[in-house]
Write a protein that holds these residues in place. Sequence first.
Motif, PDB file in Angstrom:
ATOM      1  N   LEU A  52       7.983 -40.476   0.136  1.00  0.00           N
ATOM      2  CA  LEU A  52       7.535 -41.643  -0.641  1.00  0.00           C
ATOM      3  C   LEU A  52       6.097 -42.023  -0.286  1.00  0.00           C
ATOM      4  O   LEU A  52       5.405 -42.633  -1.086  1.00  0.00           O
ATOM      5  N   ARG A  53       5.670 -41.646   0.916  1.00  0.00           N
ATOM      6  CA  ARG A  53       4.283 -41.964   1.306  1.00  0.00           C
ATOM      7  C   ARG A  53       3.294 -41.243   0.402  1.00  0.00           C
ATOM      8  O   ARG A  53       2.197 -41.735   0.160  1.00  0.00           O
ATOM      9  N   ASP A  54       3.695 -40.055  -0.091  1.00  0.00           N
ATOM     10  CA  ASP A  54       2.777 -39.273  -0.929  1.00  0.00           C
ATOM     11  C   ASP A  54       2.933 -39.619  -2.404  1.00  0.00           C
ATOM     12  O   ASP A  54       1.984 -39.544  -3.163  1.00  0.00           O
ATOM     13  N   ASN A  55       4.149 -39.957  -2.803  1.00  0.00           N
ATOM     14  CA  ASN A  55       4.364 -40.188  -4.229  1.00  0.00           C
ATOM     15  C   ASN A  55       5.495 -41.187  -4.449  1.00  0.00           C
ATOM     16  O   ASN A  55       6.650 -40.924  -4.101  1.00  0.00           O
ATOM     17  N   LEU A  56       5.153 -42.322  -5.043  1.00  0.00           N
ATOM     18  CA  LEU A  56       6.158 -43.373  -5.289  1.00  0.00           C
ATOM     19  C   LEU A  56       6.995 -43.080  -6.523  1.00  0.00           C
ATOM     20  O   LEU A  56       8.005 -43.730  -6.756  1.00  0.00           O
ATOM     21  N   TYR A  57       6.533 -42.117  -7.335  1.00  0.00           N
ATOM     22  CA  TYR A  57       7.163 -41.970  -8.658  1.00  0.00           C
ATOM     23  C   TYR A  57       7.878 -40.641  -8.839  1.00  0.00           C
ATOM     24  O   TYR A  57       8.265 -40.287  -9.935  1.00  0.00           O
ATOM     25  N   SER A  58       8.036 -39.861  -7.732  1.00  0.00           N
ATOM     26  CA  SER A  58       8.609 -38.516  -7.892  1.00  0.00           C
ATOM     27  C   SER A  58      10.131 -38.553  -8.050  1.00  0.00           C
ATOM     28  O   SER A  58      10.727 -37.656  -8.623  1.00  0.00           O
ATOM     29  N   SER A  59      10.782 -39.573  -7.509  1.00  0.00           N
ATOM     30  CA  SER A  59      12.241 -39.658  -7.693  1.00  0.00           C
ATOM     31  C   SER A  59      12.615 -41.110  -7.939  1.00  0.00           C
ATOM     32  O   SER A  59      11.787 -42.003  -7.810  1.00  0.00           O
ATOM     33  N   SER A  60      13.885 -41.337  -8.264  1.00  0.00           N
ATOM     34  CA  SER A  60      14.267 -42.703  -8.627  1.00  0.00           C
ATOM     35  C   SER A  60      14.896 -43.419  -7.430  1.00  0.00           C
ATOM     36  O   SER A  60      15.601 -42.798  -6.636  1.00  0.00           O
ATOM     37  N   PRO A  61      14.640 -44.731  -7.311  1.00  0.00           N
ATOM     38  CA  PRO A  61      15.224 -45.508  -6.209  1.00  0.00           C
ATOM     39  C   PRO A  61      16.756 -45.399  -6.173  1.00  0.00           C
ATOM     40  O   PRO A  61      17.344 -45.394  -5.098  1.00  0.00           O
ATOM     41  N   GLN A  62      17.383 -45.259  -7.351  1.00  0.00           N
ATOM     42  CA  GLN A  62      18.859 -45.197  -7.404  1.00  0.00           C
ATOM     43  C   GLN A  62      19.388 -43.962  -6.659  1.00  0.00           C
ATOM     44  O   GLN A  62      20.411 -44.031  -5.978  1.00  0.00           O
ATOM     45  N   SER A  63      18.662 -42.852  -6.805  1.00  0.00           N
ATOM     46  CA  SER A  63      19.180 -41.606  -6.232  1.00  0.00           C
ATOM     47  C   SER A  63      19.261 -41.676  -4.707  1.00  0.00           C
ATOM     48  O   SER A  63      20.090 -41.033  -4.086  1.00  0.00           O
ATOM     49  N   MET A  64      18.392 -42.509  -4.100  1.00  0.00           N
ATOM     50  CA  MET A  64      18.366 -42.559  -2.637  1.00  0.00           C
ATOM     51  C   MET A  64      19.654 -43.150  -2.066  1.00  0.00           C
ATOM     52  O   MET A  64      20.198 -42.655  -1.074  1.00  0.00           O
ATOM     53  N   GLY A  65      20.153 -44.190  -2.715  1.00  0.00           N
ATOM     54  CA  GLY A  65      21.416 -44.802  -2.277  1.00  0.00           C
ATOM     55  C   GLY A  65      22.551 -43.789  -2.347  1.00  0.00           C
ATOM     56  O   GLY A  65      23.372 -43.685  -1.423  1.00  0.00           O
ATOM     57  N   GLY A  66      22.578 -43.015  -3.420  1.00  0.00           N
ATOM     58  CA  GLY A  66      23.623 -41.992  -3.611  1.00  0.00           C
ATOM     59  C   GLY A  66      23.559 -40.923  -2.529  1.00  0.00           C
ATOM     60  O   GLY A  66      24.598 -40.474  -2.013  1.00  0.00           O
ATOM     61  N   GLN A  67      22.324 -40.543  -2.175  1.00  0.00           N
ATOM     62  CA  GLN A  67      22.135 -39.510  -1.157  1.00  0.00           C
ATOM     63  C   GLN A  67      22.690 -39.992   0.193  1.00  0.00           C
ATOM     64  O   GLN A  67      23.351 -39.239   0.917  1.00  0.00           O
ATOM     65  N   LEU A  68      22.433 -41.280   0.491  1.00  0.00           N
ATOM     66  CA  LEU A  68      22.932 -41.813   1.769  1.00  0.00           C
ATOM     67  C   LEU A  68      24.461 -41.858   1.761  1.00  0.00           C
ATOM     68  O   LEU A  68      25.103 -41.519   2.758  1.00  0.00           O
ATOM     69  N   GLU A  69      25.042 -42.261   0.633  1.00  0.00           N
ATOM     70  CA  GLU A  69      26.516 -42.349   0.571  1.00  0.00           C
ATOM     71  C   GLU A  69      27.155 -40.974   0.796  1.00  0.00           C
ATOM     72  O   GLU A  69      28.182 -40.863   1.466  1.00  0.00           O
ATOM     73  N   ALA A  70      26.537 -39.933   0.227  1.00  0.00           N
ATOM     74  CA  ALA A  70      27.068 -38.571   0.412  1.00  0.00           C
ATOM     75  C   ALA A  70      27.039 -38.210   1.903  1.00  0.00           C
ATOM     76  O   ALA A  70      27.960 -37.564   2.427  1.00  0.00           O
ATOM     77  N   LEU A  71      25.987 -38.683   2.567  1.00  0.00           N
ATOM     78  CA  LEU A  71      25.814 -38.411   3.999  1.00  0.00           C
ATOM     79  C   LEU A  71      26.892 -39.142   4.812  1.00  0.00           C
ATOM     80  O   LEU A  71      27.530 -38.565   5.697  1.00  0.00           O
ATOM     81  N   VAL A  72      27.103 -40.421   4.471  1.00  0.00           N
ATOM     82  CA  VAL A  72      28.109 -41.230   5.174  1.00  0.00           C
ATOM     83  C   VAL A  72      29.500 -40.612   5.003  1.00  0.00           C
ATOM     84  O   VAL A  72      30.305 -40.584   5.933  1.00  0.00           O
ATOM     85  N   GLU A  73      29.736 -40.080   3.805  1.00  0.00           N
ATOM     86  CA  GLU A  73      31.047 -39.472   3.524  1.00  0.00           C
ATOM     87  C   GLU A  73      31.329 -38.305   4.491  1.00  0.00           C
ATOM     88  O   GLU A  73      32.458 -38.115   4.941  1.00  0.00           O
ATOM     89  N   ARG A  74      30.279 -37.547   4.836  1.00  0.00           N
ATOM     90  CA  ARG A  74      30.479 -36.406   5.745  1.00  0.00           C
ATOM     91  C   ARG A  74      30.861 -36.849   7.156  1.00  0.00           C
ATOM     92  O   ARG A  74      31.449 -36.083   7.898  1.00  0.00           O
ATOM     93  N   THR A  75      30.520 -38.098   7.513  1.00  0.00           N
ATOM     94  CA  THR A  75      30.872 -38.551   8.871  1.00  0.00           C
ATOM     95  C   THR A  75      32.376 -38.791   9.004  1.00  0.00           C
ATOM     96  O   THR A  75      32.869 -39.026  10.103  1.00  0.00           O
ATOM     97  N   GLU A  76      33.111 -38.727   7.888  1.00  0.00           N
ATOM     98  CA  GLU A  76      34.567 -38.935   7.950  1.00  0.00           C
ATOM     99  C   GLU A  76      35.254 -37.870   8.801  1.00  0.00           C
ATOM    100  O   GLU A  76      36.322 -38.105   9.360  1.00  0.00           O
TER     101      GLU A  76
END
Length: 636
Positions: free
Chosen positions: A295-319
Motif C-alpha cells: 500500500l505504500r507504493d500504490n493505494l489503488y492497486s487492490s480494494s480495501p474489502q479484499s484485505m479483510g477477507g484475506q485476514l479471515e482466510a488466515l485466521v481460519e487456518r489457525t483452527e
Amino acid sequence: GSAGMASSPCGNSNFDSGLEIKTRSVEQTLIPLVSQITTLINHKDKPKKSERTLVAIHRVGQAVSVAVGRFVAVGEAIAAENQELKDEMGQACFEARRAGDAIAQLTDVGSASPSQSDGRVTVFSDRTGMVKAARLLLSSVTKVLVLADRIVIKQIITSRNKVLVTLDHLERVSTFQEFVQIFSQFGNEMVEFAHLTGDRQNDLKDEKKKARMAAARAVLEKCTMMLLTASKTCLRHPDCESARINKDAVFHRMRCALEQVIEIVTEARSCGENKILPASIYNGIKDFKSGVESLRDNLYSSSPQSMGGQLEALVERTEDFTDSAYTSHEQRQAILSLCQLARQDTQQLVHAWIEAQSVHAKEATEDMEVSILKTCQGVNDLRRELHKVAVSRASDLLKVHGEQLPLRALKAAGAEGNLEAVAEYSRTLTEQKEQLVETCRLLCHVSGTEPLEITCIHAEETFHVIGPQIISAAQTLALHPSSKIAKENLEVFCEAWESQLCDMALLLREINDVFEGRRGKHSANLKTAKAVKLDAEEQTSMAKLGLELRLLSSDVDTEVEKWEEQEHEIVRQSQSLASMAYNMYLFTRGEGLLKTTLDLFHQAEVSTSGSACYRSFSPPFVPFSSFFLKNKVANR
C-alpha cells in the motif's frame, strides 16, 4: 529458465527453443559459454582498436569454436547410441557447429587495423551477424543438453521398471530359496536405481523437487530392509493374517515411493501434486504482509474489502491449532486473542485507507503508515505464538517418546504371546501416532520454507504408516512367540519409528533456525569426517559386496529356522552381518554412518548393531555432463 538467462546477452528476449533448464549441470555448462559470447557482443565500439583487444577477441572466438566442436562430438556420440533422439540431436549438433564456425569467422579479426575497405566481414562490421550466431549457438547447445538429459531420465525410468518387475516376483514367491535368489537381484537393481536417482536429486535446481525426491528415496531405502523381514515372516508363517497385512503395507509403500520418484523426474502432474503442500499459515502471513506493505507504493492497486477477507482466510487456518485436543487452554486463548487483535488492526488500516482514497491521496497518509506498521506487527506476533505452540508441543512429545515405553512393552508382550497386552499397548501407540501426525501438521504450518514443509509432510506420512505396521508385526509375534524372524521383523519396524523420531528432532532444529534467521542444515553438520569418494567401479564392487553379505545373512537366517539348538549365536552373527552389510552398502552411496574409507575398514573388522538413528545423506554428486561423457564416449 534458459530463455531469460541465455537471451539477455543477445539483448533480445525472443530466445527460441522455449526450453526451461531444470538441472544445475546443464546450467553450469551454459554459463561460461554465455559469458564468453557476452564478451564478444558487448565489446566497446571504440574508434581505435588496441592490439590487445584484437588478440583477446580472436582468442575468445577460437575458444568458443573449439569448445563447441568437442561438445558436439559428445552429442553426436549420444545420437548414434539412441535411435529415438537421432534426428533431433543431429539437427541441434549441426546448428551448434554452424554457429561455432560463424563465430570463429566473425572473430578472425587478424592483427591489422580493421578498416572497412579490406572487404572481410568481422564482428566490427557485422554486429547483427554476431548476435544471430550467438543466439543460434545458445539455443542449439541448450537443445543438445536437454536432449542428453532425456537419456538420463530414460535410464531412471528403465531402472524403475526393472525394480517393479522384480518387486512383483518378490511378492509372489513361495519358498525361502526362491526368495533369497530374487531378493539378490532386487538388491542389485535397487543399488542402481539409488545411484541414478541420487545423482538426479543433487542435480535438480528446484529445492522443492529436491526435498520431495529425498523423501521418496528415504522411503525406498528404509522399505528395502522392511521388505526383507516382512517377506520372510510371511514365508515362515504362511497362514498368519497379521503377517500378510504387514507385508502388503510394505509393498504398497514401496510402489508409491517409486511412483513419486518417477513423477518428479518426468514432471508428471499427478493428483498428488495438488495435495502435496497444504496452505501453510507461514505463507499466508507472508502474503498478507506483502499485500499490506505494498500500500505504500500504490493505494489503488487492490480494494480495501479484499484485505479483510484475506485476514479471515488466515485466521481460519489457525483452527488446526485451536481445535486440537492437545492444545492447552492458555495457548488456545493466546492464539484467539492475537487473531482478534489482528482483526482490529486490519479494520483500522482499512478505515484509514478508505479515508486516504476519498481525498485522492497520492501516497499512504500518516494514519495509514501507523496502521501498516501495527498490522504487520500484529500478524508477526501471531506467527511467533503459533511457532511457540508447535515447537513446544513437538519438543514435549519427543521427550515422552525418548523413553520408547509402548515399543518396549509391545516387544515384551509379543515375546510372551500375550495378545491382550499387545492390544492394550497398540492403543497407546495409536494415540501417540495420532499426536505425532497432528504435531507434524502444525510444524508444517510454521516451518518457514517449502523444503521443510515437504519434510514435515514426509514425517507425518511415515508415522501414519509405520504405527499400524508395528502393531501388525507385534500381533504376528504374539501369535508365534518363539519365532525368531517375527521378533526380528518387529525390531525392524520399531527401529524405523525411532529413526523417524531422530529425524523429527533434526527437523525441529532446522525449523527453529529458519525462524531465528539462521539458515542452517543440521543434517549436513553430522558429517564430521570428510567422506573419501570411491570411483564408480569401486562403488559398484563395494555395493555388490554389501549386498552379498546381506544375502549371506538371509541364508544364515534360513538355516536358523532348521537348526534351533545353535540358534542364539547364529542369529546374533547374522544380524550383525546384516547391519554391517547395510552400512557398507550405504557407504558406497556416500550415505549412512560410515564417513571415511577408514571407517569402512574398521566396519569390516567390527560388527555393528543398533544403527537406528542414521540420517540419509545425498550420495556423491556426479554432474551428468561428466556422467554422459564418461558413459557414452568412453564406451565407444
